[in-house]
Write an enzyme that holds these catalytic residues in place. Structure first.
Site: not given
Ligand SMILES: *Cc1c(COP(=O)(O)O)cnc(C)c1O
Length: 383
Positions: A183
């Site tokens: 991310k």
């Molecule tokens: C990555 C993601 C999540 C989940 O994030 P985690 O930290 O891996 O639990 C939720 N919603 C979206 C749109 C994502 O891209």
């Protein structure tokens, strides 16, 4: 040349801050996490911030804290990651899936109005700031506030994202961020909730750690011995360890620089792929300077000389990592079967999904790497 889909670059204080945590002898939640929460809240202009071990945990806590329970309906755009909808099922509630705007993959006030007219009993809305572009929050909040519908924002892609003169993080009832490995900023695994309302904040804090009615880590870190605690609900184990918060603090210091470097990637792609007759580029409503620039994708038109999967294969052969954001939820077996979902009810998401290829975007991408990706795409789609 090899261009991976994502590359992590710990060019700041990541290693130094992690070493400090290890040397302190206290590895789980304590001072570094509190500092990370405080600084994150400052950066997005939120009253409260609560660090957790994933965005999925954040979404679960958010839905629980705004009062979602068995039998409730929660609106979810079909173009998102499964986490956005699965947390609604954790609570025994049901997602109501809606289409998104073609080009941006965002939920719009018009789509929301239509869905609320059809399902007047919807209790909350999950707003996904797809790719890092902000949804129209003033428009969405106007509709939701008028009907008492709660607003949870899935901002997993949207740090740092600006909307007008504010940052995403203080619009809806709760905003949930992700610090997963690829991310915009990372803690390895991690997430954050930002909240304005004190009662919601208190509920999230309690449920984050076993339903214990106070910060348990005080017991270990306070000067005065204080062993006593009470449990007021069957809570979860979602706290963020200091090791992860240390990485997050270092990433936070460079978040604006990292965003700028990703903007450079998006600008390059927009400039060099514009005008290709076989692809649609993302629809950007405001300025790229407001955008977290997390994702860049192309959507193959039906007239393209090869299929999406063939393009992914070709790019893979050229050493280029790609991804697909996303196979929409209405096409995933669990949701499709449980809710009897039909692709024709989601024409914009279908059009996007049939052709989408997400290209590499990360701060350390060089101009030569960007040029290599663009030339591979153009070679596959000469026009
Ligand atoms: C990555 C993601 C999540 C989940 O994030 P985690 O930290 O891996 O639990 C939720 N919603 C979206 C749109 C994502 O891209």
């Amino acid at each position: 040349m090899k261009v991976p889909f994502f590359r992590f670059t710990p060019d700041g204080h990541e290693q130094e801050y992690v070493r400090q945590v290890i040397a302190s002898g206290w590895l789980t939640t304590a001072g570094k996490t509190l500092e990370f929460e405080k600084k994150f809240a400052q950066q997005v202009g939120a009253k409260y911030a609560c660090a957790v071990n994933s965005c999925t945990a954040a979404l679960h806590l958010a839905a629980e804290a705004v009062g979602i329970g068995p039998g409730d309906k929660v609106l979810v755009p079909t173009m998102t990651f499964t986490a956005t909808a699965e947390v609604i099922r954790y609570l025994g509630a049901d997602p109501v899936f809606v289409d998104v705007e073609y080009g941006s993959c965002l939920l719009t006030p018009a789509i929301l109005e239509q869905a609320l007219a059809r399902h007047p009993d919807i209790k909350a809305v999950m707003v996904v700031h797809f790719g890092g572009q902000a949804s129209d929050m003033p428009g969405i909040l106007r509709i939701c506030h008028a009907r008492g519908v709660k607003v949870i924002e899935d901002a997993a892609h949207a740090f740092p994202t600006r909307l007008g003169d504010r940052m995403i993080g203080n619009f809806g009832d709760v905003t949930c961020f992700s610090f997963y490995a690829n991310k915009t900023i990372t803690t390895g695994e991690g997430g954050m909730l930002t909240i304005e309302d004190e009662a919601i904040y208190k509920r999230v804090k309690t449920m984050r750690l076993h339903g214990i009615n106070r910060d348990i880590w005080d017991r270990f870190t306070a000067a005065k011995s204080n062993w006593e605690y009470d449990v007021v609900a069957p809570g979860f184990k979602y706290n963020m360890p200091d090791i992860n918060a240390a990485i997050g603090l270092a990433q936070l210091e460079r978040a604006d620089f990292l965003r700028q470097e990703r903007q450079r990637c998006l600008e390059y792609y927009f400039q060099h792929l514009a005008g290709n007759p076989f692809i649609d580029l993302p629809l950007i409503h405001g300025s790229l300077t407001d955008h977290s620039c997390h994702l860049f994708w192309i959507v193959l038109k039906p007239s393209a000389p090869l299929s999406r999967n063939e393009l992914i294969e070709k790019l893979n052969e050229a050493g280029i990592g790609t991804s697909v954001h996303y196979k929409p939820l209405h096409r995933l077996t669990y949701y499709r079967e449980r809710y009897d979902l039909k692709p024709e009810d989601y024409p914009n998401a279908e059009r996007h999904w049939q052709g989408v290829v997400t290209l590499p975007v990360y701060p350390s991408m060089s101009e030569a790497e960007l040029a290599y990706v663009v030339s591979a795409v153009k070679q596959a789609l000469p026009g």
